[in-house]
Design an enzyme around this catalytic site. Structure first.
Site, PDB file in Angstrom:
ATOM      1  CG  PHE A 187      -0.355   0.345   2.394  1.00  0.00           C
ATOM      2  CD1 PHE A 187      -0.379   1.722   2.898  1.00  0.00           C
ATOM      3  CD2 PHE A 187       0.151  -0.604   3.355  1.00  0.00           C
ATOM      4  CE1 PHE A 187       0.454   1.889   4.093  1.00  0.00           C
ATOM      5  CE2 PHE A 187       0.594  -0.484   4.648  1.00  0.00           C
ATOM      6  CZ  PHE A 187       0.601   0.898   4.858  1.00  0.00           C
ATOM      7  CD  GLU A 225       0.859   7.250   6.079  1.00  0.00           C
ATOM      8  OE1 GLU A 225       2.054   6.978   5.966  1.00  0.00           O
ATOM      9  OE2 GLU A 225       0.486   7.895   6.945  1.00  0.00           O
ATOM     10  CB  ILE A 226      -2.314   9.894   0.504  1.00  0.00           C
ATOM     11  CG1 ILE A 226      -2.389   9.156  -0.732  1.00  0.00           C
ATOM     12  CG2 ILE A 226      -2.550  11.311   0.197  1.00  0.00           C
ATOM     13  CD1 ILE A 226      -3.414   9.324  -1.600  1.00  0.00           C
ATOM     14  CB  CYS A 277      -3.716  15.354  -1.026  1.00  0.00           C
ATOM     15  SG  CYS A 277      -4.900  15.670  -2.360  1.00  0.00           S
ATOM     16  CG  LEU A 297      -4.238   2.285   3.833  1.00  0.00           C
ATOM     17  CD1 LEU A 297      -3.493   1.518   4.669  1.00  0.00           C
ATOM     18  CD2 LEU A 297      -5.904   2.188   3.933  1.00  0.00           C
ATOM     19  CB  ILE A 356       0.409   4.729   8.141  1.00  0.00           C
ATOM     20  CG1 ILE A 356      -1.005   4.190   8.864  1.00  0.00           C
ATOM     21  CG2 ILE A 356       0.746   4.071   6.883  1.00  0.00           C
ATOM     22  CD1 ILE A 356      -1.926   4.220   7.911  1.00  0.00           C
ATOM     23  CE1 TYR A 415      -1.496  12.986  11.943  1.00  0.00           C
ATOM     24  CE2 TYR A 415      -1.767  11.289  10.306  1.00  0.00           C
ATOM     25  CZ  TYR A 415      -0.926  12.249  10.787  1.00  0.00           C
ATOM     26  OH  TYR A 415       0.134  12.372  10.069  1.00  0.00           O
TER      27      TYR A 415
HETATM   28  N1  COA Z   1     -15.378  18.258   0.252  1.00  0.00           N
HETATM   29  C1  COA Z   1     -16.117  17.737  -0.790  1.00  0.00           C
HETATM   30  N2  COA Z   1     -15.863  17.573  -2.169  1.00  0.00           N
HETATM   31  C2  COA Z   1     -14.784  18.439  -2.263  1.00  0.00           C
HETATM   32  C3  COA Z   1     -13.760  18.774  -1.504  1.00  0.00           C
HETATM   33  C4  COA Z   1     -14.185  19.023  -0.296  1.00  0.00           C
HETATM   34  N3  COA Z   1     -13.326  19.592   0.779  1.00  0.00           N
HETATM   35  N4  COA Z   1     -12.770  19.518  -2.413  1.00  0.00           N
HETATM   36  C5  COA Z   1     -13.263  19.149  -3.672  1.00  0.00           C
HETATM   37  N5  COA Z   1     -14.175  18.514  -3.621  1.00  0.00           N
HETATM   38  C6  COA Z   1     -14.795  17.612  -4.996  1.00  0.00           C
HETATM   39  C7  COA Z   1     -14.891  18.947  -6.011  1.00  0.00           C
HETATM   40  O1  COA Z   1     -16.074  19.620  -5.797  1.00  0.00           O
HETATM   41  C8  COA Z   1     -14.731  18.060  -6.969  1.00  0.00           C
HETATM   42  O2  COA Z   1     -16.275  17.458  -7.180  1.00  0.00           O
HETATM   43  P1  COA Z   1     -16.958  17.099  -8.632  1.00  0.00           P
HETATM   44  O3  COA Z   1     -15.889  16.645  -9.526  1.00  0.00           O
HETATM   45  O4  COA Z   1     -18.165  16.379  -8.392  1.00  0.00           O
HETATM   46  O5  COA Z   1     -17.315  18.626  -8.871  1.00  0.00           O
HETATM   47  C9  COA Z   1     -14.055  16.839  -6.758  1.00  0.00           C
HETATM   48  O6  COA Z   1     -14.071  16.936  -5.157  1.00  0.00           O
HETATM   49  C10 COA Z   1     -12.605  17.005  -7.226  1.00  0.00           C
HETATM   50  O7  COA Z   1     -12.396  18.360  -7.548  1.00  0.00           O
HETATM   51  P2  COA Z   1     -11.009  18.854  -8.400  1.00  0.00           P
HETATM   52  O8  COA Z   1     -11.095  20.168  -8.978  1.00  0.00           O
HETATM   53  O9  COA Z   1     -10.516  17.795  -9.132  1.00  0.00           O
HETATM   54  O10 COA Z   1     -10.195  18.891  -7.050  1.00  0.00           O
HETATM   55  P3  COA Z   1      -9.165  20.222  -6.517  1.00  0.00           P
HETATM   56  O11 COA Z   1      -8.222  20.736  -7.386  1.00  0.00           O
HETATM   57  O12 COA Z   1     -10.251  21.250  -6.142  1.00  0.00           O
HETATM   58  O13 COA Z   1      -8.287  19.553  -5.338  1.00  0.00           O
HETATM   59  C11 COA Z   1      -8.297  19.530  -2.874  1.00  0.00           C
HETATM   60  C12 COA Z   1      -8.983  19.231  -4.231  1.00  0.00           C
HETATM   61  C13 COA Z   1      -9.046  18.962  -1.818  1.00  0.00           C
HETATM   62  C14 COA Z   1      -6.781  19.040  -3.159  1.00  0.00           C
HETATM   63  C15 COA Z   1      -8.258  20.936  -2.800  1.00  0.00           C
HETATM   64  O14 COA Z   1      -9.213  21.348  -2.871  1.00  0.00           O
HETATM   65  C16 COA Z   1      -7.469  21.432  -1.498  1.00  0.00           C
HETATM   66  O15 COA Z   1      -6.378  21.580  -1.788  1.00  0.00           O
HETATM   67  N6  COA Z   1      -8.029  21.498  -0.335  1.00  0.00           N
HETATM   68  C17 COA Z   1      -7.477  22.005   0.658  1.00  0.00           C
HETATM   69  C18 COA Z   1      -6.435  20.768   1.177  1.00  0.00           C
HETATM   70  C19 COA Z   1      -7.168  19.709   1.672  1.00  0.00           C
HETATM   71  O16 COA Z   1      -8.207  19.666   2.410  1.00  0.00           O
HETATM   72  N7  COA Z   1      -6.548  18.406   1.443  1.00  0.00           N
HETATM   73  C20 COA Z   1      -7.084  17.201   1.540  1.00  0.00           C
HETATM   74  C21 COA Z   1      -6.385  16.561   2.810  1.00  0.00           C
HETATM   75  S1  COA Z   1      -4.898  16.288   2.902  1.00  0.00           S
END
Ligand code: COA
Length: 810
Positions: A541, A543-544, A547, A579, A610, A613
């Site tokens: 696996f 681990e992310i 992101c 994961l 991993i 949390y």
């Molecule tokens: N909750 C629910 N859905 C979410 C979301 C969230 N927090 N963030 C994005 N989405 C949805 C988008 O609406 C999209 O849905 P759709 O395709 O049905 O319209 C899908 O997820 C993916 O969108 P996409 O444009 O490919 O993603 P992005 O470029 O906006 O990147 C993240 C997504 C999460 C990486 C970005 O929003 C981000 O950097 N967020 C802050 C950091 C974070 O929370 N990271 C995740 C945990 S480490």
């Protein structure tokens, strides 16, 4: 791409004895004596000498021939003698008797059923707890067909050869595998079932793209500009390389201990792959009761990387030493080999080499041309062509059919049968053409196509190279270029801004940690997003850990495309699980990327590896090795359009009005249904004969009743005195190397949880998990351990319980 001139390097791995045996014990002893010189496996000889043994082209050939000859001899014995041989591995049918094989009476021990000895049906079994006549060990076999009998005898000979090899092999890992396969065959002979290898090793193919495909891609990628003769030579060189690999004897992991070219992680991965190679490729080449797979078709870059250096040296040496044996017109293969190996080595080391990208495809015209060439040039005789005899008369193959041909034939048969229900290719082509045409004709009219996914727009940017994806990471052993450091610093900032809850030091620590890598999304040479991850190849696996995409670029599809790239990257490295711990804001995003809170990986696989949390939710995404995630949305979209087009075409067919039947008016009493015009066109098919209901138990049982029955069996099994080792998952803390060996752990607690969640919809699923508990135990522990005994005793108890409830096939 298989075939190619036969430069091979091998020694004899499995015994082929001369076959004069009386009973199992005598047989085994005799085989040991007969095969003393040649019996030990390559692995053992390599292990002990530390070098590859001298090339013994003839040894393997003759070993295969000996096995085949012995089988042929046994197949030609009179039936009474064949039955006597079978009786030695068949359970006594006497009510209550537990004897699993007739033992030759003391006075006849020196005599051999494979030569002149033919015991009487009345001769008594020497086993003190049996003492029943030979007849009672074969009463259930007298009706079986000749081909089934030969198939069983073939498996017995394989089993005996394995037993002998096991005695002689020194390497413990190899010995364990032989023992496992020996037991498997023993069980198959006893239950008269086909040997199928299921268990912690997973199923082949293990990696995509496979080595054959990558090597074919390399020929195109590097040499397609050459003139046809030179290209033909390079194709031959590639085939020779594959041929060498397919007959290469890999060193046992213990022989490679201390090898400076292997990191600790590489060594664990090598151990798994070595075991897979033994089980699926190497041993079955000699034991054709086991299905054989070609090394180059089931393994990919991971295995090749770990063996390449040593293997290519051997191949080069071989080329030099065998130069004079090569016909004049083939010498160019030898001279071009070093150049080819160097090119392959460079591509193996490059992280972003296209040949190891499963989406990379040489154009169809090239593939077709290669295939044509391959068919025109009949493959020269290779060692496989002396393959051991397959059991005759069965569906599988005929006696003496080479193992490699059998594999190819099976694939061909599968392809043909898979295609049986397919629509004619012209119909599909017509539909595809029409979809493609409608796309180009609409293009100018639609300025902002609303139904194009964001992923498509991102892919278009990627194609124009407006954005790029790179996997970057820090290193302590190799120099890290300035560009990488700058991107890592930029990524650290992106993560820090987007994940304000995370301490900055922690982000820096992981982004610059040498075990972590980051998939970076680069626009105008700046990182605008990324996924920081840590692969655990031994656990299967990744681990992310972080992101994120910068605020201004969010919701444009970058997050999705990043994740798809990470999925493809993982699949290419044989990793099938992702994961992550997601905080509540991120759960929605991860769900959309195919993650779920339902963790399908057994906890011991990741626990302790991993960081956990409390405030976040663990999410899991299982990857399918045949899906190219970066293409997936487009492929599905395209397929659905083609389907719609096919439906529309069919619709037109169906709506066609046909003139009515006039035949009845003309006096015909009846006509065959299939002659009614239009019926076939709307999908009607002549009815097949009904299939015999073969598994009434499973199909006719109500799931709720089944669940209650499973609960009661599970409860009884848990309370059994032999159940203690299996009550809960084995932890890595208790048994540190357990998960190096056991890929798919199972225990009674996990089964209880699965039962509660309604996972056991069929008897087979329930039995498979239970069987896995026992097979894992027997795989990991040696037979003299208490654990092993517990597995055997609990398995018997489990079967009794299942039988009592009518849940066990007779
Ligand atoms: N909750 C629910 N859905 C979410 C979301 C969230 N927090 N963030 C994005 N989405 C949805 C988008 O609406 C999209 O849905 P759709 O395709 O049905 O319209 C899908 O997820 C993916 O969108 P996409 O444009 O490919 O993603 P992005 O470029 O906006 O990147 C993240 C997504 C999460 C990486 C970005 O929003 C981000 O950097 N967020 C802050 C950091 C974070 O929370 N990271 C995740 C945990 S480490």
């Amino acid at each position: 791409m298989s075939g190619g001139p036969a430069i091979t390097l091998k020694s004899q791995p499995i015994d082929g004895n001369n076959g004069n045996s009386g009973n199992a014990a005598a047989q085994q002893q005799q085989t040991a004596n007969n095969a003393a010189a040649a019996a030990s496996s390559s692995s053992s000889s390599q292990a002990s000498s530390g070098t590859v043994p001298p090339a013994q082209e003839g040894t393997r050939q003759s070993s295969l021939q000996r096995i085949q000859l012995r089988k042929q001899k046994v197949f030609n014995l009179p039936e009474a003698q064949k039955l006597a041989k079978l009786s030695m591995y068949s359970a006594c049918q006497f009510e209550g008797c537990r004897c699993t094989g007739w033992k030759t009476p003391q006075e006849n021990r020196h005599r051999d059923v494979e030569s002149s000895y033919c015991p009487e049906p009345t001769e008594e079994c020497r086993n003190a707890s049996c003492r029943h006549p030979l007849r009672s060990h074969i009463s259930h076999l007298t009706e079986i067909s000749r081909s089934s009998m030969d198939e069983l005898l073939g498996a017995i000979i394989d089993m005996e050869n394995l037993f002998m090899s096991m005695q002689r092999v020194e390497d413990e890992d190899t010995k364990k595998v032989y023992l496992y396969l020996f037991r498997l065959l023993r069980q198959c002979v006893l239950t008269r079932q086909q040997a199928v290898i299921r268990g912690p090793l997973g199923d082949p193919p293990f990696e995509s793209p496979c080595i054959t495909k990558a090597v074919l891609s390399l020929v195109f990628y590097k040499y397609n500009h050459l003139n046809p003769t030179e290209l033909q030579t390079m194709t031959e060189v590639a085939k020779t390389f594959l041929n060498f690999l397919n007959h290469y004897n890999f060193e046992s992991p213990s022989a490679r201990r201390g090898d400076p070219t292997l990191t600790h992680e590489d060594a664990s991965t090598y151990k798994i792959n070595y075991t897979r190679w033994l089980v699926f490729c190497h041993v079955p080449a000699f034991c054709n009761s086991l299905r054989q797979f070609e090394t180059s078709l089931v393994f990919g870059r991971t295995l090749l990387r770990t063996v390449f250096q040593y293997m290519s040296q051997q191949l080069k040496k071989k080329c030099i030493s065998e130069r004079d044996r090569f016909p004049e017109d083939k010498r160019s293969i030898i001279t071009q080999m070093p150049k080819f190996l160097e090119a392959l080595r460079a591509e193996l080391l490059k992280d972003d080499s296209p040949i190891w990208d499963s989406t990379y495809r040489p154009p169809n015209s090239f593939v077709v041309q290669q295939r044509k060439r391959h068919q025109e040039v009949a493959p020269p005789a290779t060692i496989s062509s002396a393959g051991a005899a397959a059991p005759s008369g069965s569906k599988r193959s005929s006696v003496g059919e080479p193992a490699h041909k059998r594999v190819k034939k099976e694939v061909a048969e599968r392809v043909t049968s898979e295609n049986q229900d397919d629509l004619p290719i012209e119909v599909v082509m017509r539909a595809m053409k029409s979809v493609a045409e409608s796309k180009t004709s609409n293009k100018s009219e639609i300025l902002f196509p609303i139904n194009v996914s964001r992923d498509e727009n991102v892919k278009a940017e990627e194609q124009k190279r407006a954005i790029e994806f790179h996997v970057v990471g820090n290193s302590l052993t190799k120099p890290v270029d300035k560009q990488t450091i700058l991107w890592l610093l930029g990524l650290q900032l992106v993560f820090a801004y987007q994940l304000p809850e995370m301490p900055r030091e922690y982000i820096s620590q992981l982004v610059f940690d040498t075990k972590h890598k980051t998939l970076a999304l680069i626009k105008e040479n700046q990182p605008i997003g990324g996924i920081c991850f840590r692969p655990f190849p031994t656990q299967g696996f990744t681990e992310i850990v972080f992101c994120a995409v910068t605020m201004a670029e969010q919701v444009k599809g970058y997050g999705t495309h990043l994740m798809n790239h990470l999925k493809d990257y993982s699949i290419q490295r044989g990793i099938k699980h992702l994961l992550t711990f997601a905080d509540c804001d991120a759960i929605g995003y991860f769900k959309k990327q195919g993650f779920s809170k339902d963790i399908k990986l057994a906890r011991p696989v990741y626990a302790g590896y991993i960081k956990e949390y409390d405030s976040a939710t663990l999410m899991h995404c299982e990857l399918h090795p045949s899906i190219v995630n970066t293409q997936f949305i487009a492929v599905i979209r395209n397929q659905s359009e083609i389907l719609k087009e096919l439906i529309a075409q069919r619709h037109n067919e169906v709506q066609k009005v046909r003139t009515g039947l006039t035949c009845f008016k003309e006096g015909l009493p009846s006509i065959p249904v299939e002659s009614i015009p239009g019926l076939r066109e709307i999908g009607w098919k002549p009815q097949m004969r009904p299939v015999r209901a073969s598994r009434p138990l499973e199909e006719s049982t109500d799931p709720e009743k089944l669940a209650t029955q499973f609960a009661s069996v599970l409860q009884s099994v848990r309370q059994h005195t032999a159940a203690w080792p299996f009550l809960r998952p084995v932890t890595a803390a208790e048994v540190p190397d357990y998960y190096d060996h056991i890929k798919y752990p199972m225990d009674l607690k996990t089964m209880g949880e699965r039962l509660k969640k309604g996972y056991y919809q069929t008897r087979r699923l329930f039995m498979a998990d239970m069987a896995r508990i026992f097979s894992n135990c027997r795989f990991y522990n040696s037979p003299e351990t208490e654990y092993y005994r517990c597995a055997n005793s609990l398995e018997r108890y489990f079967q009794t319980k299942m039988r009592e409830l009518g849940l066990w096939d007779k």
